[in-house]
Design a protein around this motif. Structure first.
Motif, PDB file in Angstrom:
ATOM      1  N   ALA A  57      -3.480  -2.282   1.230  1.00  0.00           N
ATOM      2  CA  ALA A  57      -2.434  -1.805   2.130  1.00  0.00           C
ATOM      3  C   ALA A  57      -1.367  -2.871   2.357  1.00  0.00           C
ATOM      4  N   ALA A  58      -1.780  -4.126   2.527  1.00  0.00           N
ATOM      5  CA  ALA A  58      -0.814  -5.213   2.690  1.00  0.00           C
ATOM      6  C   ALA A  58       0.026  -5.379   1.427  1.00  0.00           C
ATOM      7  N   ALA A  59      -0.630  -5.336   0.263  1.00  0.00           N
ATOM      8  CA  ALA A  59       0.090  -5.476  -1.008  1.00  0.00           C
ATOM      9  C   ALA A  59       1.108  -4.357  -1.188  1.00  0.00           C
ATOM     10  N   ASN A  60       0.701  -3.121  -0.881  1.00  0.00           N
ATOM     11  CA  ASN A  60       1.616  -1.986  -1.044  1.00  0.00           C
ATOM     12  C   ASN A  60       2.795  -2.084  -0.086  1.00  0.00           C
ATOM     13  N   ALA A  61       2.572  -2.564   1.128  1.00  0.00           N
ATOM     14  CA  ALA A  61       3.666  -2.713   2.084  1.00  0.00           C
ATOM     15  C   ALA A  61       4.676  -3.743   1.585  1.00  0.00           C
ATOM     16  N   TYR A  62       4.193  -4.864   1.071  1.00  0.00           N
ATOM     17  CA  TYR A  62       5.114  -5.878   0.545  1.00  0.00           C
ATOM     18  C   TYR A  62       5.834  -5.382  -0.704  1.00  0.00           C
ATOM     19  N   ARG A  63       5.162  -4.568  -1.500  1.00  0.00           N
ATOM     20  CA  ARG A  63       5.840  -3.981  -2.673  1.00  0.00           C
ATOM     21  C   ARG A  63       6.994  -3.086  -2.230  1.00  0.00           C
ATOM     22  N   GLN A  64       6.779  -2.288  -1.202  1.00  0.00           N
ATOM     23  CA  GLN A  64       7.846  -1.429  -0.697  1.00  0.00           C
ATOM     24  C   GLN A  64       8.997  -2.245  -0.122  1.00  0.00           C
ATOM     25  N   LEU A  65       8.698  -3.411   0.423  1.00  0.00           N
ATOM     26  CA  LEU A  65       9.736  -4.300   0.950  1.00  0.00           C
ATOM     27  C   LEU A  65      10.443  -5.077  -0.152  1.00  0.00           C
ATOM     28  N   ARG A  66       9.966  -4.935  -1.394  1.00  0.00           N
ATOM     29  CA  ARG A  66      10.499  -5.668  -2.536  1.00  0.00           C
ATOM     30  C   ARG A  66      10.351  -7.174  -2.342  1.00  0.00           C
ATOM     31  N   ASP A  67       9.312  -7.574  -1.621  1.00  0.00           N
ATOM     32  CA  ASP A  67       8.939  -8.984  -1.462  1.00  0.00           C
ATOM     33  C   ASP A  67       7.894  -9.268  -2.539  1.00  0.00           C
ATOM     34  N   TYR A  68       8.366  -9.596  -3.735  1.00  0.00           N
ATOM     35  CA  TYR A  68       7.487  -9.673  -4.889  1.00  0.00           C
ATOM     36  C   TYR A  68       6.530 -10.855  -4.823  1.00  0.00           C
ATOM     37  N   ARG A  69       6.945 -11.929  -4.180  1.00  0.00           N
ATOM     38  CA  ARG A  69       6.041 -13.082  -4.074  1.00  0.00           C
ATOM     39  C   ARG A  69       4.842 -12.760  -3.180  1.00  0.00           C
ATOM     40  N   ALA A  70       5.114 -12.130  -2.030  1.00  0.00           N
ATOM     41  CA  ALA A  70       4.002 -11.742  -1.156  1.00  0.00           C
ATOM     42  C   ALA A  70       3.152 -10.661  -1.816  1.00  0.00           C
ATOM     43  N   ALA A  71       3.810  -9.721  -2.515  1.00  0.00           N
ATOM     44  CA  ALA A  71       3.069  -8.663  -3.204  1.00  0.00           C
ATOM     45  C   ALA A  71       2.136  -9.264  -4.257  1.00  0.00           C
ATOM     46  N   GLU A  72       2.622 -10.264  -4.999  1.00  0.00           N
ATOM     47  CA  GLU A  72       1.768 -10.925  -5.998  1.00  0.00           C
ATOM     48  C   GLU A  72       0.546 -11.555  -5.352  1.00  0.00           C
ATOM     49  N   THR A  73       0.754 -12.216  -4.210  1.00  0.00           N
ATOM     50  CA  THR A  73      -0.358 -12.861  -3.518  1.00  0.00           C
ATOM     51  C   THR A  73      -1.431 -11.849  -3.135  1.00  0.00           C
ATOM     52  N   TRP A  74      -1.006 -10.723  -2.556  1.00  0.00           N
ATOM     53  CA  TRP A  74      -1.983  -9.754  -2.062  1.00  0.00           C
ATOM     54  C   TRP A  74      -2.603  -8.927  -3.170  1.00  0.00           C
ATOM     55  N   TYR A  75      -1.831  -8.571  -4.182  1.00  0.00           N
ATOM     56  CA  TYR A  75      -2.444  -7.881  -5.327  1.00  0.00           C
ATOM     57  C   TYR A  75      -3.386  -8.825  -6.068  1.00  0.00           C
ATOM     58  N   GLY A  76      -3.059 -10.139  -6.053  1.00  0.00           N
ATOM     59  CA  GLY A  76      -3.961 -11.114  -6.670  1.00  0.00           C
ATOM     60  C   GLY A  76      -5.299 -11.176  -5.959  1.00  0.00           C
ATOM     61  N   LYS A  77      -5.283 -11.115  -4.603  1.00  0.00           N
ATOM     62  CA  LYS A  77      -6.540 -11.065  -3.852  1.00  0.00           C
ATOM     63  C   LYS A  77      -7.332  -9.808  -4.201  1.00  0.00           C
ATOM     64  N   LEU A  78      -6.600  -8.701  -4.344  1.00  0.00           N
ATOM     65  CA  LEU A  78      -7.237  -7.415  -4.595  1.00  0.00           C
ATOM     66  C   LEU A  78      -7.793  -7.313  -6.015  1.00  0.00           C
ATOM     67  N   ALA A  79      -7.046  -7.857  -6.986  1.00  0.00           N
ATOM     68  CA  ALA A  79      -7.405  -7.667  -8.396  1.00  0.00           C
ATOM     69  C   ALA A  79      -8.738  -8.289  -8.777  1.00  0.00           C
ATOM     70  N   VAL A  80      -9.202  -9.290  -8.022  1.00  0.00           N
ATOM     71  CA  VAL A  80     -10.478  -9.942  -8.359  1.00  0.00           C
ATOM     72  C   VAL A  80     -11.661  -9.283  -7.660  1.00  0.00           C
ATOM     73  N   LEU A  81     -11.396  -8.306  -6.810  1.00  0.00           N
ATOM     74  CA  LEU A  81     -12.479  -7.626  -6.105  1.00  0.00           C
ATOM     75  C   LEU A  81     -13.079  -6.520  -6.972  1.00  0.00           C
ATOM     76  N   PRO A  82     -14.352  -6.230  -6.830  1.00  0.00           N
ATOM     77  CA  PRO A  82     -14.960  -5.160  -7.652  1.00  0.00           C
ATOM     78  C   PRO A  82     -14.369  -3.785  -7.352  1.00  0.00           C
ATOM     79  N   GLU A  83     -13.768  -3.615  -6.171  1.00  0.00           N
ATOM     80  CA  GLU A  83     -13.184  -2.310  -5.829  1.00  0.00           C
ATOM     81  C   GLU A  83     -11.791  -2.109  -6.422  1.00  0.00           C
ATOM     82  N   ALA A  84     -11.258  -3.115  -7.097  1.00  0.00           N
ATOM     83  CA  ALA A  84      -9.911  -3.004  -7.657  1.00  0.00           C
ATOM     84  C   ALA A  84      -9.838  -1.876  -8.678  1.00  0.00           C
ATOM     85  N   THR A  85      -8.797  -1.060  -8.576  1.00  0.00           N
ATOM     86  CA  THR A  85      -8.594   0.052  -9.495  1.00  0.00           C
ATOM     87  C   THR A  85      -7.581  -0.331 -10.571  1.00  0.00           C
TER      88      THR A  85
END
Length: 564
Positions: A57-85
């Motif tokens: 949810a945090a990653a998607n919010a930053y993506r909508q804000l076009r804050d790509y650096r913050a979006a990268e940080t949060w998608y990076g946290k998400l991508a290493v989790l087993p629940e990542a799609t």
């Protein structure tokens, strides 16, 4: 001991309940598109409960804000989790691409291709992989343009577009003005929305400005919220622009009052002379604020055709570019969608035609450097203008001397940039043969720098074309004069056909060039022939990508390089 267990359980329950409360608050903000507030709340929720849902949810919010650096940080946290799609990994790749990390982005796009349940089309992921490679090449060979930040126009907020009209400029900004009254409207999901502040960013609504510097005067047309970039007829007597208004369906007899929705609409104003007051706004024929948006208008210099962007029914992707012919003063013909050479499954934005009649637009659906890129249309096909006008971030609103970008290093969220085309300095000797133009090879042939001679072939053929033979004759003459030089020939095919067949065909093409030069008296020992098949295209025409015949022909080539 028993008391300690009870206290620990209570604390855990309390922390969990607080985390759930913050998550609910964040979700309520996201429902009304208050992404700035939602992002901050989801970060707090993640710090309380580090779940994949909160990170997503945090990653998607930053993506909508076009804050790509913050979006990268949060998608990076998400991508290493087993629940990542697969979708999470896809968005992580996009964030990396938009931050210019092309090698890492390719890893995520390739990973997404192999994940089960992947909803992203293979053709789209292939386009992104090719885009990363193309961006790397464009950065290595930038166009001859000087790009500078128009700091006198920009603020610490968002500043979009710059349209030159005489000695004046028009642009839009969400810098503070303090001119709106604060009250609330009930949005379509029942939540309140402020009318004095744009909840998406927590900044002001976008406002149109006119002037020469950052102290320019705001222009008001009615009780709109956002006002977008304008387009003026050449005589300066008519202006088109987009606006947002809160609208709601009319209430039926004895029914409850309906909620508000918001869409983009296009309007025009006119004046008798260039010093007269503008008329009241006139709505464009295709405005339909309860169903779809109509924005980014561009009026041709003669005022006879209006280009615009819309997500109306029948749109190919997110937004497409349309045009309508003028039938009378405020009477417009059918909306015609531009061909598939322009519109894609992505978003097309900001159409513009320069003084030479060249059509420009921005898109995130063609092969590009990341986000929205600027393209021009040549022979009905889009051509990426490359670096430095384009970057890994969003680049749009191209006009005479200006464009907009949210690239790193700017003054605010989006900045206006100036560009100036300059004459290229002499480049290292590189010769390119076109069918209608023989190449003049450099003499003497440089030893330390490669000479690349490109020969085009007909589809599925390995025979030397007449124009290529002329250039091979020139090369043979120079090689006869320079017996110490050795040549390497690398042949390539386009992507059509099977890879094994193309590899064999490319070897035949390389050998055909060697045989021709041998017949001209060049020792075979001085030349090496190698076929690469379809492995190294010079453009984005790979398997699964639709290309013109001219684009395919660019890849059917043999490259000659001086070895020593």
């Amino acid at each position: 001991m028993k008391l300690s267990i009870i206290v620990c359980c209570f604390l855990l329950a309390y922390i969990s309940s607080v985390g759930q409360y913050i998550t609910r608050r964040a979700a309520s903000q996201q429902e009304v598109y208050h992404y700035a507030a939602a992002a901050a709340l989801y970060e707090k929720a993640y710090n309380k409960r580090a779940t994949a849902a909160n990170a997503r949810a945090a990653a998607n919010a930053y993506r909508q804000l076009r804050d790509y650096r913050a979006a990268e940080t949060w998608y990076g946290k998400l991508a290493v989790l087993p629940e990542a799609t697969a979708t999470d990994v896809y968005y992580y790749g996009l964030a990396l691409q938009q931050n210019g990390k092309y090698a890492s982005a390719k890893e995520q796009f390739s990973r997404c291709l192999t994940m089960s349940g992947n909803p992203i089309p293979a053709a789209e992921l292939t386009r992104l992989l090719v885009s990363c490679d193309s961006a790397t090449l464009w950065l290595q060979s930038p166009q001859a343009s000087i790009v500078t930040n128009a700091s006198n126009l920009n603020s610490a907020y968002t500043d979009w577009g710059a349209l030159k009209e005489g000695d004046q400029l028009f642009w839009v900004s969400d810098r503070p003005t303090g001119s709106r009254k604060k009250h609330f409207l009930k949005f379509s999901n029942g939540n309140p929305v402020r009318t004095d502040q744009y909840g998406w960013t927590d900044n002001n609504y976008l406002q149109l400005y006119q002037g020469k510097d950052s102290a320019a005067t705001p222009i008001y047309f009615g009780k709109a919220y956002h006002t977008g970039m304008p387009s003026l007829r050449k005589d300066g007597l008519e202006m088109f622009f987009s606006q947002t208004h809160f609208a709601k369906k009319p209430r039926k007899f004895l029914s409850r009052d309906s909620a508000y929705s918001i869409y983009i609409e296009t309007y025009s104003v006119s004046r008798a002379t260039d010093t007269s007051v503008w008329s009241a706004p006139v709505p464009f024929r295709y405005n339909n604020s309860l169903l779809y948006s109509v924005g980014d208008p561009f009026i041709t210099p003669d005022g006879k055709r209006l280009y615009f962007v819309s997500d109306m029914p029948g749109t190919t992707g997110g937004t497409d570019i349309y045009y309508s012919e003028r039938l009378g003063d405020n009477n417009w013909g059918d909306a015609v969608k531009m061909g598939n050479g322009v519109n894609t499954a992505g978003q097309e934005r900001s159409p513009y035609i320069d003084e030479d009649g060249t059509f420009y637009f921005s898109s995130d659906g063609h092969i590009g450097m990341g986000g929205l890129d600027i393209y021009r249309v040549e022979n009905g096909q889009p051509v990426n203008v490359g670096a430095p006008l384009n970057s890994s971030a969003d680049d749009l609103y191209f006009s005479e001397g200006y464009f907009t970008s949210n690239r790193m290093g700017g003054k605010g969220n989006d900045d206006i940039y100036r560009y100036e085309e300059v004459k290229k300095e002499e480049q290292p000797p590189v010769a390119v043969v076109k069918e209608d133009s023989p190449t003049k090879l450099p003499d003497p042939l440089p030893v330390e720098q490669p000479i690349r001679l490109i020969i085009y072939y007909d589809f599925d053929k390995a025979t030397i074309k007449r124009d290529a033979a002329r250039d091979l004759d020139q090369l043979a003459a120079l090689l006869n004069e320079k017996p110490e030089i050795h040549i390497q020939l690398n042949a390539h095919t386009d992507a059509r056909g099977k890879k094994a067949y193309n590899l064999a065909l490319s070897q035949k093409r390389a050998q055909a060039a060697v045989n021709y030069l041998v017949a001209k008296g060049i020792a075979k020992s001085r030349m090496t022939a190698r076929g690469y098949g379809e492995e190294k295209p010079v453009n984005g025409c790979v398997d699964g990508v639709s290309c013109t015949e001219a684009q395919h022909q660019e890849n059917r080539r043999t490259e000659f390089e001086v070895d020593k």
